[in-house]
Enzyme design. Structure first.
Site, PDB file in Angstrom:
ATOM      1  N   GLU A  80       9.212   5.453  14.349  1.00 12.01           N
ATOM      2  CA  GLU A  80      10.025   6.108  13.331  1.00 12.01           C
ATOM      3  C   GLU A  80       9.503   7.531  13.200  1.00 12.01           C
ATOM      4  O   GLU A  80       8.527   7.907  13.837  1.00 12.01           O
ATOM      5  CB  GLU A  80       9.987   5.309  12.020  1.00 12.01           C
ATOM      6  CG  GLU A  80      10.635   3.930  12.204  1.00 12.01           C
ATOM      7  CD  GLU A  80      10.888   3.160  10.910  1.00 12.01           C
ATOM      8  OE1 GLU A  80      11.007   3.781   9.855  1.00 12.01           O
ATOM      9  OE2 GLU A  80      10.962   1.929  10.983  1.00 12.01           O
ATOM     10  N   GLU A  82       6.225  -1.573  11.952  1.00  3.79           N
ATOM     11  CA  GLU A  82       5.024  -0.759  11.697  1.00  3.79           C
ATOM     12  C   GLU A  82       3.987  -1.722  11.155  1.00  3.79           C
ATOM     13  O   GLU A  82       4.091  -2.164  10.009  1.00  3.79           O
ATOM     14  CB  GLU A  82       5.315   0.329  10.663  1.00  3.79           C
ATOM     15  CG  GLU A  82       6.487   1.246  10.998  1.00  3.79           C
ATOM     16  CD  GLU A  82       6.134   2.309  12.017  1.00  3.79           C
ATOM     17  OE1 GLU A  82       5.017   2.270  12.560  1.00  3.79           O
ATOM     18  OE2 GLU A  82       6.995   3.151  12.295  1.00  3.79           O
ATOM     19  N   CYS A 114      -2.989   1.889   6.686  1.00  8.35           N
ATOM     20  CA  CYS A 114      -2.787   1.339   8.032  1.00  8.35           C
ATOM     21  C   CYS A 114      -3.484   2.170   9.085  1.00  8.35           C
ATOM     22  O   CYS A 114      -3.955   1.649  10.087  1.00  8.35           O
ATOM     23  CB  CYS A 114      -1.298   1.228   8.335  1.00  8.35           C
ATOM     24  SG  CYS A 114      -0.420   2.781   8.163  1.00  8.35           S
ATOM     25  N   ASN A 131       0.860  -1.191   0.000  1.00 12.66           N
ATOM     26  CA  ASN A 131       0.000   0.000   0.000  1.00 12.66           C
ATOM     27  C   ASN A 131       0.892   1.235   0.000  1.00 12.66           C
ATOM     28  O   ASN A 131       1.813   1.322   0.799  1.00 12.66           O
ATOM     29  CB  ASN A 131      -0.972  -0.007   1.188  1.00 12.66           C
ATOM     30  CG  ASN A 131      -0.281   0.123   2.526  1.00 12.66           C
ATOM     31  OD1 ASN A 131       0.749  -0.487   2.742  1.00 12.66           O
ATOM     32  ND2 ASN A 131      -0.833   0.902   3.419  1.00 12.66           N
TER      33      ASN A 131
HETATM   34  P1  NAD Z   1       2.825  -8.411   4.442  1.00 11.99           P
HETATM   35  O1  NAD Z   1       3.197  -8.595   5.857  1.00 11.99           O
HETATM   36  O2  NAD Z   1       2.151  -9.520   3.737  1.00 11.99           O
HETATM   37  O3  NAD Z   1       4.094  -8.052   3.552  1.00 11.99           O
HETATM   38  C1  NAD Z   1       4.917  -6.941   3.829  1.00 11.99           C
HETATM   39  C2  NAD Z   1       6.298  -7.205   3.279  1.00 11.99           C
HETATM   40  O4  NAD Z   1       6.870  -8.289   4.006  1.00 11.99           O
HETATM   41  C3  NAD Z   1       6.326  -7.612   1.811  1.00 11.99           C
HETATM   42  O5  NAD Z   1       7.447  -7.030   1.173  1.00 11.99           O
HETATM   43  C4  NAD Z   1       6.500  -9.122   1.893  1.00 11.99           C
HETATM   44  O6  NAD Z   1       7.120  -9.662   0.758  1.00 11.99           O
HETATM   45  C5  NAD Z   1       7.400  -9.241   3.101  1.00 11.99           C
HETATM   46  N1  NAD Z   1       7.389 -10.551   3.755  1.00 11.99           N
HETATM   47  C6  NAD Z   1       6.390 -11.465   3.804  1.00 11.99           C
HETATM   48  N2  NAD Z   1       6.802 -12.566   4.466  1.00 11.99           N
HETATM   49  C7  NAD Z   1       8.071 -12.342   4.873  1.00 11.99           C
HETATM   50  C8  NAD Z   1       9.033 -13.084   5.601  1.00 11.99           C
HETATM   51  N3  NAD Z   1       8.784 -14.323   6.057  1.00 11.99           N
HETATM   52  N4  NAD Z   1      10.241 -12.536   5.842  1.00 11.99           N
HETATM   53  C9  NAD Z   1      10.521 -11.301   5.402  1.00 11.99           C
HETATM   54  N5  NAD Z   1       9.660 -10.546   4.675  1.00 11.99           N
HETATM   55  C10 NAD Z   1       8.443 -11.052   4.420  1.00 11.99           C
HETATM   56  O7  NAD Z   1       1.943  -7.079   4.425  1.00 11.99           O
HETATM   57  P2  NAD Z   1       1.170  -6.461   3.191  1.00 11.99           P
HETATM   58  O8  NAD Z   1      -0.052  -7.275   2.970  1.00 11.99           O
HETATM   59  O9  NAD Z   1       2.137  -6.212   2.071  1.00 11.99           O
HETATM   60  O10 NAD Z   1       0.777  -5.028   3.772  1.00 11.99           O
HETATM   61  C11 NAD Z   1      -0.402  -4.742   4.404  1.00 11.99           C
HETATM   62  C12 NAD Z   1      -0.186  -4.634   5.909  1.00 11.99           C
HETATM   63  O11 NAD Z   1       0.761  -3.615   6.193  1.00 11.99           O
HETATM   64  C13 NAD Z   1      -1.436  -4.218   6.651  1.00 11.99           C
HETATM   65  O12 NAD Z   1      -1.574  -4.993   7.802  1.00 11.99           O
HETATM   66  C14 NAD Z   1      -1.167  -2.771   7.024  1.00 11.99           C
HETATM   67  O13 NAD Z   1      -1.867  -2.304   8.148  1.00 11.99           O
HETATM   68  C15 NAD Z   1       0.301  -2.790   7.251  1.00 11.99           C
HETATM   69  N6  NAD Z   1       0.853  -1.443   7.165  1.00 11.99           N
HETATM   70  C16 NAD Z   1       1.269  -0.829   8.317  1.00 11.99           C
HETATM   71  C17 NAD Z   1       1.764   0.472   8.271  1.00 11.99           C
HETATM   72  C18 NAD Z   1       2.217   1.159   9.535  1.00 11.99           C
HETATM   73  O14 NAD Z   1       2.946   2.128   9.411  1.00 11.99           O
HETATM   74  N7  NAD Z   1       1.833   0.714  10.715  1.00 11.99           N
HETATM   75  C19 NAD Z   1       1.843   1.145   7.050  1.00 11.99           C
HETATM   76  C20 NAD Z   1       1.412   0.487   5.906  1.00 11.99           C
HETATM   77  C21 NAD Z   1       0.926  -0.805   5.979  1.00 11.99           C
END
Ligand code: NAD
Length: 497
Positions: A464, A255, A289, A157
């Site tokens: 952060e 995050e 998020c 996102n």
């Molecule tokens: P995700 O956890 O599926 O993936 C995030 C990243 O992690 C991707 O690059 C993915 O390839 C990587 N990843 C997945 N498995 C991994 C592993 N085993 N080891 C290392 N890296 C790995 O999340 P998503 O679906 O891409 O994003 C949506 C989520 O992100 C939502 O829950 C949203 O709330 C959260 N988000 C949080 C913030 C914040 O600042 N708090 C901001 C944006 C999004």
């Protein structure tokens, strides 16, 4: 219905040591746009060998980058911002095409990305280091040292903006790094190499390894040459990364997800609250998020507010991401689309659907969903408790301030909260009582880049933003210096006093 943006690549490669690179084993994965859901490119699928190459390149580039003066690094950061701004339209078009974000909102995110670099350029030249004096006996001063090679892992996102949110402070601090962008949205990251090259970032300081999370991402988390992982993504992945990082005792910043409340009191400016609630949960396709995805409304205005919210949701323009009139575009990926639709199905059984709830009639292909409002949602309902990450909002009434606080805190998450009241004492009371990392009173999500960003509970670990980011990417070393005679007990000298 979609048109390909100009310059769309059919191959997306890693960038290692200043050069484009394929995966060592030649593996790739298909990347699709969320309107046709057909692949438009093949991206390199990284694994341990590619991460290892990237970490070696970063290790080689690190000493010279770390040794550069803060002003010199800041100048380069400003040139990165220039290069981002020069590509504004292409960048927004790529982002919108790949992620399904409405083009107007993708433009806003592109501007924020440039601003992140300018901001951290300013921070690093303004930042001092602390000194502590003990009378005339001793002075102690702090030296900030970049941690080394940082591992950055980002979600789909607003991918480019979130990448910039990590890249800028890591570079400002003097770290070299390896970035692993989200596999559903690698397109905008394909612009980083030309941006960094144009800005004069030395080869190897930034390396990009594309790939699947549990292959490329996991390899980065497991690599012993990467002492620090900055992660933005889902709570489950965050937990897993913390567990994996423990093996090498890595520093991590998490995050994670959210289910943030917007609390609306009867004395609030209801027009302003309504605008904010609608924008807060439906902008960025609800894939945000900090979305205010639970709306808690004081009983006397509950019916009126809920009705008006449903009416407004019905009027939100859902359409092709590239159309400037679009307010909600296409959800990023069919898998995520199915997940959101599944939650809507659950919500139909748990609560009252009062707006949306399906694909809009006029959009027969693509991952489109109508802005959806559920009313009278019970606190133990799954749509009240779980992050949906789409244009879906759960509304519930409350009778007292105590109940508002209890409901606001009744989920595992604690990222943001929004409070609407003209009683400022109450506003502050609730702000302090709500379990979240960030609170806005009578405002939607307006960021000040100097402030800490992050969540509590299942929404994250660490902060952060501003100096917090620089702290995260640096180790603080304390140097103690005697200014005069120091009394040292004379062990072995016949007297230990
Ligand atoms: P995700 O956890 O599926 O993936 C995030 C990243 O992690 C991707 O690059 C993915 O390839 C990587 N990843 C997945 N498995 C991994 C592993 N085993 N080891 C290392 N890296 C790995 O999340 P998503 O679906 O891409 O994003 C949506 C989520 O992100 C939502 O829950 C949203 O709330 C959260 N988000 C949080 C913030 C914040 O600042 N708090 C901001 C944006 C999004």
């Amino acid at each position: 219905m979609t048109t390909n943006p100009e310059g769309l690549p059919s191959v997306i490669r890693h960038w290692i040591g200043g050069e484009p690179a394929d995966s060592a084993d030649g593996h790739t994965f298909p990347v699709a746009d969320p309107v046709t859901n057909t692949p438009y490119a093949q991206a390199a699928a990284g694994g341990p060998a590619d991460v290892d190459r990237a970490v070696s390149a970063a290790q080689a580039a690190f000493p010279a980058w770390a040794a550069l003066g803060n002003r010199a690094r800041a100048n380069i950061l400003n040139r990165i911002a220039d290069a981002v701004e020069d590509r504004h339209e292409r960048l927004a078009a790529f982002e919108s095409y790949d992620s399904g974000l409405p083009i107007t909102q993708a433009r806003g995110q592109a501007r924020r990305a440039a601003e992140n670099f300018r901001y951290f350029a300013d921070v690093i030249v303004a930042l001092g280091e602390e000194a502590f004096r003990q009378g005339t006996d001793q002075i102690s001063y702090v030296v900030r040292q970049p941690v080394g090679v940082a591992g950055l892992i980002t979600p789909w996102n607003t991918p480019f903006m979130l990448e910039s949110w990590k890249l800028a402070p890591a570079l400002a601090s003097g770290c070299a790094l390896v970035l692993k962008p989200a596999e559903w949205t690698p397109l905008s990251a394909s612009l980083w190499p030309e941006i960094f090259a144009e800005a004069g970032v030395p080869a190897g300081v930034v390396n990009i390894v594309h790939g699947i999370g549990d292959e490329a991402g996991q390899a980065l988390v497991d690599h012993p040459g990467v002492p620090l992982i900055s992660f933005t993504g889902s709570t489950d992945t965050g937990r897993h990364i913390i567990r994996s990082s423990a093996q090498h005792l890595k520093t991590t910043s998490m995050e994670l997800g959210g289910k943030s409340p917007a609390v609306v009191f009867a004395d609030a400016d209801l027009d302003a609250a309504l605008n904010s609630v609608v924008f807060g949960v439906f902008s960025l396709n609800g894939e945000r998020c900090t979305a205010g995805s639970r709306v808690l409304v004081e009983r006397p205005v509950y019916e009126e507010f809920t009705r008006r919210l449903a009416e407004r949701a019905e009027q939100v323009v859902v359409g092709p991401p590239s159309d400037p009139a679009t307010e909600v575009g296409a959800l990023v990926h069919p898998e995520h689309y199915e997940r959101v639709l599944n939650y809507i199905g659950i919500g139909r059984r748990e609560a009252n659907l009062i707006a949306g709830g399906s694909r809009p009639d006029h959009l027969t292909e693509g991952n489109y969903v109508q802005p959806t409002v559920f009313a009278d949602v019970a606190r133990d309902a799954r749509i009240f408790q779980e992050e949906i990450f789409g244009p879906v909002v759960a509304v519930a009434p409350f009778d007292t301030e105590a109940e508002a606080i209890e409901l606001a805190n009744a989920t595992p998450y604690g990222l943001a909260a929004y409070i609407w009241t003209t009683n400022l004492q109450r506003g502050h009371r609730i702000a302090h009582a709500v379990e979240s990392g960030m609170v806005w009173i009578n405002s939607h999500n307006v960021r000040d880049l100097r402030t800490p960003f992050g969540g509590v509970k299942a929404s994250g670990v660490g902060r952060e933003g501003g100096a917090h980011s620089i702290d995260f990417y640096s180790d603080s070393k304390i140097v103690h210096v005697a200014l005069g005679e120091v009394h040292v007990p004379t062990f072995g000298g016949g007297s230990s006093r």
